[in-house]
Design a protein around this motif. Structure first.
Motif, short mmCIF file in Angstrom:
data_model
loop_
_atom_site.label_atom_id
_atom_site.label_comp_id
_atom_site.label_asym_id
_atom_site.label_seq_id
_atom_site.Cartn_x
_atom_site.Cartn_y
_atom_site.Cartn_z
N ILE A 59 0.88 -1.16 0.00
CA ILE A 59 0.00 0.00 0.00
C ILE A 59 0.92 1.21 0.00
O ILE A 59 1.76 1.35 0.88
CB ILE A 59 -0.93 0.03 1.23
CG1 ILE A 59 -1.85 -1.19 1.22
CG2 ILE A 59 -1.72 1.33 1.27
CD1 ILE A 59 -2.74 -1.31 2.44
N ILE A 60 0.79 2.05 -0.99
CA ILE A 60 1.63 3.23 -1.12
C ILE A 60 0.73 4.45 -1.03
O ILE A 60 -0.25 4.58 -1.77
CB ILE A 60 2.40 3.23 -2.45
CG1 ILE A 60 3.33 2.01 -2.51
CG2 ILE A 60 3.18 4.52 -2.63
CD1 ILE A 60 3.97 1.77 -3.87
N VAL A 61 1.05 5.35 -0.10
CA VAL A 61 0.30 6.60 0.05
C VAL A 61 1.29 7.74 -0.20
O VAL A 61 2.30 7.84 0.49
CB VAL A 61 -0.32 6.73 1.46
CG1 VAL A 61 -1.03 8.07 1.61
CG2 VAL A 61 -1.25 5.58 1.76
N LYS A 62 1.01 8.57 -1.18
CA LYS A 62 1.85 9.73 -1.46
C LYS A 62 0.99 10.98 -1.33
O LYS A 62 -0.07 11.07 -1.94
CB LYS A 62 2.44 9.65 -2.87
CG LYS A 62 3.46 8.57 -3.04
CD LYS A 62 4.10 8.62 -4.42
CE LYS A 62 5.16 7.55 -4.53
NZ LYS A 62 5.91 7.67 -5.80
N CYS A 63 1.47 11.91 -0.51
CA CYS A 63 0.71 13.14 -0.32
C CYS A 63 1.62 14.20 0.29
O CYS A 63 2.74 13.91 0.68
CB CYS A 63 -0.49 12.89 0.58
SG CYS A 63 -0.07 12.27 2.22
N LYS A 64 1.12 15.41 0.38
CA LYS A 64 1.90 16.50 0.97
C LYS A 64 2.00 16.33 2.49
O LYS A 64 3.07 16.46 3.07
CB LYS A 64 1.26 17.84 0.62
CG LYS A 64 2.06 19.03 1.08
CD LYS A 64 1.45 20.33 0.60
CE LYS A 64 2.30 21.50 1.07
NZ LYS A 64 1.77 22.76 0.57
N ASN A 65 0.91 16.06 3.15
CA ASN A 65 0.86 15.84 4.60
C ASN A 65 -0.05 14.66 4.87
O ASN A 65 -1.05 14.47 4.18
CB ASN A 65 0.31 17.07 5.33
CG ASN A 65 1.21 18.26 5.21
OD1 ASN A 65 2.35 18.24 5.64
ND2 ASN A 65 0.71 19.33 4.59
N LEU A 66 0.29 13.88 5.90
CA LEU A 66 -0.54 12.74 6.29
C LEU A 66 -0.75 12.80 7.79
O LEU A 66 0.21 12.89 8.56
CB LEU A 66 0.14 11.42 5.91
CG LEU A 66 -0.57 10.13 6.34
CD1 LEU A 66 -1.92 10.01 5.64
CD2 LEU A 66 0.30 8.93 6.03
N ASN A 67 -1.99 12.76 8.21
CA ASN A 67 -2.33 12.76 9.63
C ASN A 67 -3.14 11.51 9.92
O ASN A 67 -4.10 11.21 9.23
CB ASN A 67 -3.16 14.00 10.00
CG ASN A 67 -2.37 15.26 9.79
OD1 ASN A 67 -1.37 15.49 10.46
ND2 ASN A 67 -2.78 16.08 8.84
N ILE A 68 -2.73 10.80 10.96
CA ILE A 68 -3.47 9.63 11.43
C ILE A 68 -3.92 9.93 12.84
O ILE A 68 -3.10 10.24 13.70
CB ILE A 68 -2.59 8.36 11.39
CG1 ILE A 68 -2.12 8.08 9.97
CG2 ILE A 68 -3.35 7.17 11.97
CD1 ILE A 68 -1.11 6.96 9.86
N GLU A 69 -5.21 9.86 13.07
CA GLU A 69 -5.75 10.13 14.41
C GLU A 69 -6.53 8.92 14.88
O GLU A 69 -7.33 8.37 14.14
CB GLU A 69 -6.66 11.36 14.38
CG GLU A 69 -5.93 12.64 14.08
CD GLU A 69 -6.83 13.87 14.16
OE1 GLU A 69 -7.86 13.81 14.86
OE2 GLU A 69 -6.49 14.86 13.51
N ALA A 70 -6.25 8.50 16.09
CA ALA A 70 -6.99 7.40 16.71
C ALA A 70 -7.41 7.84 18.10
O ALA A 70 -6.62 8.43 18.82
CB ALA A 70 -6.12 6.15 16.78
N ALA A 71 -8.64 7.56 18.47
CA ALA A 71 -9.13 7.95 19.78
C ALA A 71 -8.41 7.23 20.90
O ALA A 71 -8.24 7.78 21.99
CB ALA A 71 -10.64 7.70 19.87
#
Length: 126
Positions: A59-71
């Motif tokens: 799985i390849i994710v390319k982006c300017k910014n990546l935010n992962i939020e988990a409660a």
């Protein structure tokens, strides 16, 4: 239809309704998804609000910014975890159940001029 006969047609795709339901991964139709030729599955369970991606390769994710939020928590299980960054920031304590060894100087086993328990320490000796 210009330049065409009304007997010719184009099938655009399936229209799902209560009679012709979308493919499902469960008999109760609570889990919807798609399975690809290589066995990769992307599914969503409406009862538990769970999105599942079972990818057979990368799985390849390319982006300017990546935010992962988990409660609650984020868990990563893998053989090797690599971080390639110019700078890493942690705004919390870091715990380890194993030896932490930087590639330049070990933070474990280094010596200080002050060695009495409970007293502040000097900077590490070279």
């Amino acid at each position: 239809m210009p330049q065409s006969e009304y007997t010719e047609g184009v099938i655009l795709g399936a229209v799902y309704n209560k009679k012709d339901i979308a493919p499902s991964f469960s008999k109760s139709h609570k889990i919807k998804g798609i399975e690809y030729e290589d066995g990769t599955i992307i599914s969503y369970d409406k009862e538990t609000s769970t999105l599942n991606v079972d990818c057979k390769n990368q799985i390849i994710v390319k982006c300017k910014n990546l935010n992962i939020e988990a409660a609650n928590e984020v868990n990563i299980t893998c053989k090797t975890f690599n971080v390639n960054a110019e700078k890493s920031n942690f705004n919390h304590d870091i715990e380890s159940t194993d030896l932490i060894t930087p590639s330049i100087t070990s933070i474990n086993g280094h010596k200080h001029t002050t060695t009495k328990e409970g007293e502040p320490t000097s900077p590490p000796l070279p």
